[in-house]
Design a protein around this motif. Structure first.
Motif, PDB file in Angstrom:
ATOM      1  N   ASP A 166       0.790  -1.232   0.000  1.00  0.00           N
ATOM      2  CA  ASP A 166       0.000   0.000   0.000  1.00  0.00           C
ATOM      3  C   ASP A 166       0.824   1.285   0.000  1.00  0.00           C
ATOM      4  OD1 ASP A 166       0.921  -0.506   2.570  1.00  0.00           O
ATOM      5  OD2 ASP A 166      -0.897   0.207   3.559  1.00  0.00           O
ATOM      6  N   ILE A 167       1.978   1.287   0.636  1.00  0.00           N
ATOM      7  CA  ILE A 167       2.782   2.499   0.783  1.00  0.00           C
ATOM      8  C   ILE A 167       4.233   2.049   0.901  1.00  0.00           C
ATOM      9  CG2 ILE A 167       2.396   2.482   3.278  1.00  0.00           C
ATOM     10  CD1 ILE A 167       2.538   5.496   3.310  1.00  0.00           C
ATOM     11  N   ASN A 168       5.166   2.816   0.339  1.00  0.00           N
ATOM     12  CA  ASN A 168       6.545   2.332   0.406  1.00  0.00           C
ATOM     13  C   ASN A 168       7.184   2.648   1.753  1.00  0.00           C
ATOM     14  OD1 ASN A 168       7.896   4.887   0.374  1.00  0.00           O
ATOM     15  ND2 ASN A 168       7.649   4.983  -1.843  1.00  0.00           N
ATOM     16  N   GLY A 169       8.265   1.935   2.036  1.00  0.00           N
ATOM     17  CA  GLY A 169       8.946   2.063   3.313  1.00  0.00           C
ATOM     18  C   GLY A 169       9.457   3.465   3.592  1.00  0.00           C
ATOM     19  N   GLN A 170       9.859   4.163   2.541  1.00  0.00           N
ATOM     20  CA  GLN A 170      10.360   5.529   2.710  1.00  0.00           C
ATOM     21  C   GLN A 170       9.261   6.425   3.287  1.00  0.00           C
ATOM     22  OE1 GLN A 170      12.332   7.067  -0.750  1.00  0.00           O
ATOM     23  NE2 GLN A 170      12.449   9.143   0.082  1.00  0.00           N
ATOM     24  N   ALA A 171       8.045   6.291   2.790  1.00  0.00           N
ATOM     25  CA  ALA A 171       6.918   7.084   3.294  1.00  0.00           C
ATOM     26  C   ALA A 171       6.607   6.727   4.749  1.00  0.00           C
ATOM     27  CB  ALA A 171       5.693   6.869   2.415  1.00  0.00           C
ATOM     28  N   VAL A 172       6.720   5.436   5.099  1.00  0.00           N
ATOM     29  CA  VAL A 172       6.487   5.006   6.478  1.00  0.00           C
ATOM     30  C   VAL A 172       7.528   5.650   7.401  1.00  0.00           C
ATOM     31  CG1 VAL A 172       6.416   3.037   8.067  1.00  0.00           C
ATOM     32  CG2 VAL A 172       5.394   2.832   5.798  1.00  0.00           C
ATOM     33  N   CYS A 173       8.795   5.641   6.974  1.00  0.00           N
ATOM     34  CA  CYS A 173       9.867   6.284   7.762  1.00  0.00           C
ATOM     35  C   CYS A 173       9.542   7.759   8.005  1.00  0.00           C
ATOM     36  CB  CYS A 173      11.210   6.186   7.043  1.00  0.00           C
ATOM     37  SG  CYS A 173      11.932   4.540   7.008  1.00  0.00           S
ATOM     38  N   GLU A 174       9.157   8.458   6.940  1.00  0.00           N
ATOM     39  CA  GLU A 174       8.857   9.892   7.050  1.00  0.00           C
ATOM     40  C   GLU A 174       7.702  10.142   8.014  1.00  0.00           C
ATOM     41  OE1 GLU A 174       8.222  10.935   2.956  1.00  0.00           O
ATOM     42  OE2 GLU A 174      10.379  11.033   2.538  1.00  0.00           O
ATOM     43  N   LYS A 206      13.496   3.126  16.586  1.00  0.00           N
ATOM     44  CA  LYS A 206      14.541   2.798  15.614  1.00  0.00           C
ATOM     45  C   LYS A 206      13.903   2.053  14.444  1.00  0.00           C
ATOM     46  CE  LYS A 206      17.940   4.249  18.192  1.00  0.00           C
ATOM     47  NZ  LYS A 206      18.571   5.503  17.891  1.00  0.00           N
ATOM     48  N   ILE A 207      14.416   2.321  13.235  1.00  0.00           N
ATOM     49  CA  ILE A 207      13.869   1.680  12.034  1.00  0.00           C
ATOM     50  C   ILE A 207      14.995   1.025  11.239  1.00  0.00           C
ATOM     51  CG2 ILE A 207      12.573   1.986   9.889  1.00  0.00           C
ATOM     52  CD1 ILE A 207      11.412   4.583  11.117  1.00  0.00           C
ATOM     53  N   VAL A 208      14.868  -0.282  11.016  1.00  0.00           N
ATOM     54  CA  VAL A 208      15.801  -1.022  10.169  1.00  0.00           C
ATOM     55  C   VAL A 208      15.016  -1.465   8.935  1.00  0.00           C
ATOM     56  CG1 VAL A 208      17.277  -3.057   9.952  1.00  0.00           C
ATOM     57  CG2 VAL A 208      17.183  -1.815  12.130  1.00  0.00           C
ATOM     58  N   CYS A 209      15.358  -0.892   7.783  1.00  0.00           N
ATOM     59  CA  CYS A 209      14.686  -1.251   6.530  1.00  0.00           C
ATOM     60  C   CYS A 209      15.327  -2.497   5.929  1.00  0.00           C
ATOM     61  CB  CYS A 209      14.766  -0.095   5.539  1.00  0.00           C
ATOM     62  SG  CYS A 209      13.701   1.294   5.972  1.00  0.00           S
ATOM     63  N   ILE A 210      14.493  -3.298   5.273  1.00  0.00           N
ATOM     64  CA  ILE A 210      14.979  -4.502   4.595  1.00  0.00           C
ATOM     65  C   ILE A 210      14.375  -4.554   3.194  1.00  0.00           C
ATOM     66  CG2 ILE A 210      15.347  -5.827   6.718  1.00  0.00           C
ATOM     67  CD1 ILE A 210      12.684  -7.270   6.210  1.00  0.00           C
ATOM     68  N   SER A 211      15.144  -5.079   2.248  1.00  0.00           N
ATOM     69  CA  SER A 211      14.624  -5.265   0.893  1.00  0.00           C
ATOM     70  C   SER A 211      15.576  -6.145   0.096  1.00  0.00           C
ATOM     71  CB  SER A 211      14.463  -3.923   0.181  1.00  0.00           C
ATOM     72  OG  SER A 211      13.967  -4.148  -1.130  1.00  0.00           O
ATOM     73  N   ASP A 231      21.651   3.951  -4.205  1.00  0.00           N
ATOM     74  CA  ASP A 231      21.254   5.349  -3.998  1.00  0.00           C
ATOM     75  C   ASP A 231      19.912   5.445  -3.261  1.00  0.00           C
ATOM     76  OD1 ASP A 231      20.074   4.310  -6.370  1.00  0.00           O
ATOM     77  OD2 ASP A 231      19.576   6.349  -7.034  1.00  0.00           O
ATOM     78  N   LYS A 232      19.069   4.429  -3.413  1.00  0.00           N
ATOM     79  CA  LYS A 232      17.786   4.414  -2.697  1.00  0.00           C
ATOM     80  C   LYS A 232      17.998   4.196  -1.196  1.00  0.00           C
ATOM     81  CE  LYS A 232      14.911   4.687  -6.219  1.00  0.00           C
ATOM     82  NZ  LYS A 232      14.660   6.033  -6.668  1.00  0.00           N
ATOM     83  N   ILE A 233      19.070   3.478  -0.832  1.00  0.00           N
ATOM     84  CA  ILE A 233      19.382   3.252   0.581  1.00  0.00           C
ATOM     85  C   ILE A 233      19.686   4.592   1.253  1.00  0.00           C
ATOM     86  CG2 ILE A 233      21.010   2.176   2.202  1.00  0.00           C
ATOM     87  CD1 ILE A 233      21.254  -0.135   0.132  1.00  0.00           C
ATOM     88  N   ASP A 234      20.444   5.448   0.566  1.00  0.00           N
ATOM     89  CA  ASP A 234      20.741   6.785   1.111  1.00  0.00           C
ATOM     90  C   ASP A 234      19.460   7.584   1.293  1.00  0.00           C
ATOM     91  OD1 ASP A 234      23.454   6.222   1.157  1.00  0.00           O
ATOM     92  OD2 ASP A 234      23.803   7.062  -0.843  1.00  0.00           O
ATOM     93  N   GLU A 235      18.541   7.481   0.323  1.00  0.00           N
ATOM     94  CA  GLU A 235      17.258   8.188   0.432  1.00  0.00           C
ATOM     95  C   GLU A 235      16.462   7.683   1.633  1.00  0.00           C
ATOM     96  OE1 GLU A 235      14.920   8.112  -3.171  1.00  0.00           O
ATOM     97  OE2 GLU A 235      16.659   8.666  -4.396  1.00  0.00           O
TER      98      GLU A 235
END
Length: 193
Positions: free
Chosen positions: A123-131, A143-148, A154-158
Motif C-alpha cells: 500500500d505504501i513504500n517504506g520511505q513514506a512510512v519512515c517519514e 529505531k527503524i531497520v529497513c529490509i529489501s 542510492d535508494k538506501i541513502d534516500e
C-alpha cells in the motif's frame, strides 16, 4: 531479571528522555539511591514500577524485560523467519503487520523499540512510512531497520535521509539482523552475555 536500573535504562523502559528520569529522581518523584562515592543514580525495580503506575506509563516493558520489535513485511515467510529468531533469542517480544498503514497504527499503539520495515509494501513504500514515523513526536524515537531484496544503493541513502536508522539486504543474514537490532538498542549481541 534486573532489580536495579540506571537512569538510562529507566528512560528506555519508560520511553522518555534520560533527563526526564533524572529530573524526576532529583525532585523525589522517582525513588532511588546514589552509588556511594559517585553521582550515579540507581532506581530499584519496585520504585520504577510504582513510578510508571502513578504516571500512567505502561508497565509491560518492565514486567517482561523484553524489547519490543514490530515486523512489517507482506511476505509471510520472512515474518515467520524473523519472528522465530526473535522468539528463540528470548530477549524480544514482537508483533507483525503486512502493510504500511498497519505499521503506522501499530507503531502508535504498541510503541516498539525497533521496527523491521520491508521497503516494498503493497500500500505504501517504506520511505513514506519512515517519514510518517519521524514526523510524529510521540513515536519519532523508534529505531527503524529497513529490509529489501530489490533496491539500488542510492535508494538506501534516500531511506536513511527519510529516517531509517539502518538497511539490510534480503535474503536476511540472521546473525547480522540480531547484531543490527542489538546495536541500535544498545544491547549485548549474545543473549548469554
Amino acid at each position: 531479571m534486573k532489580t536495579v536500573y540506571t537512569t538510562g535504562e529507566a528512560a528506555k523502559i519508560c520511553k522518555v528522555s534520560q533527563q526526564t528520569i533524572i529530573r524526576c529522581f532529583d525532585s523525589g518523584q522517582l525513588k532511588g539511591f546514589r552509588v556511594p562515592g559517585s553521582r550515579f543514580r540507581r532506581i530499584p525495580r519496585e520504585s520504577l514500577y510504582r513510578f510508571m503506575r502513578e504516571n500512567g506509563i505502561p508497565t509491560d516493558a518492565l514486567e517482561s524485560g523484553r524489547r519490543r520489535i514490530l515486523i512489517v513485511d507482506d511476505d509471510q515467510a520472512v515474518v515467520d523467519l524473523i519472528a522465530e529468531v526473535l522468539t528463540a533469542d528470548g530477549r524480544f517480544e514482537h508483533k507483525a503487520v503486512n502493510n504500511g498503514f498497519g505499521a503506522g497504527m501499530l507503531a502508535k499503539e504498541y510503541h516498539p523499540d525497533l521496527i523491521i520495515l520491508d521497503v516494498m509494501l503493497p500500500d505504501i513504500n517504506g520511505q513514506a512510512v519512515c517519514e510518517l514515523i519521524r514526523k510524529d513526536p510521540s513515536i519519532a524515537d523508534i529505531k527503524i531497520v529497513c529490509i529489501s531484496g530489490m533496491i539500488e544503493e542510492d535508494k538506501i541513502d534516500e531511506l536513511k535521509e527519510s529516517g531509517a536508522d539502518d538497511f539490510l539486504h534480503k535474503p536476511l543474514d540472521i546473525d547480522q539482523l540480531i547484531a543490527t537490532i542489538c546495536r541500535h538498542l544498545d544491547m549485548e549481541i549474545s543473549p548469554e552475555a
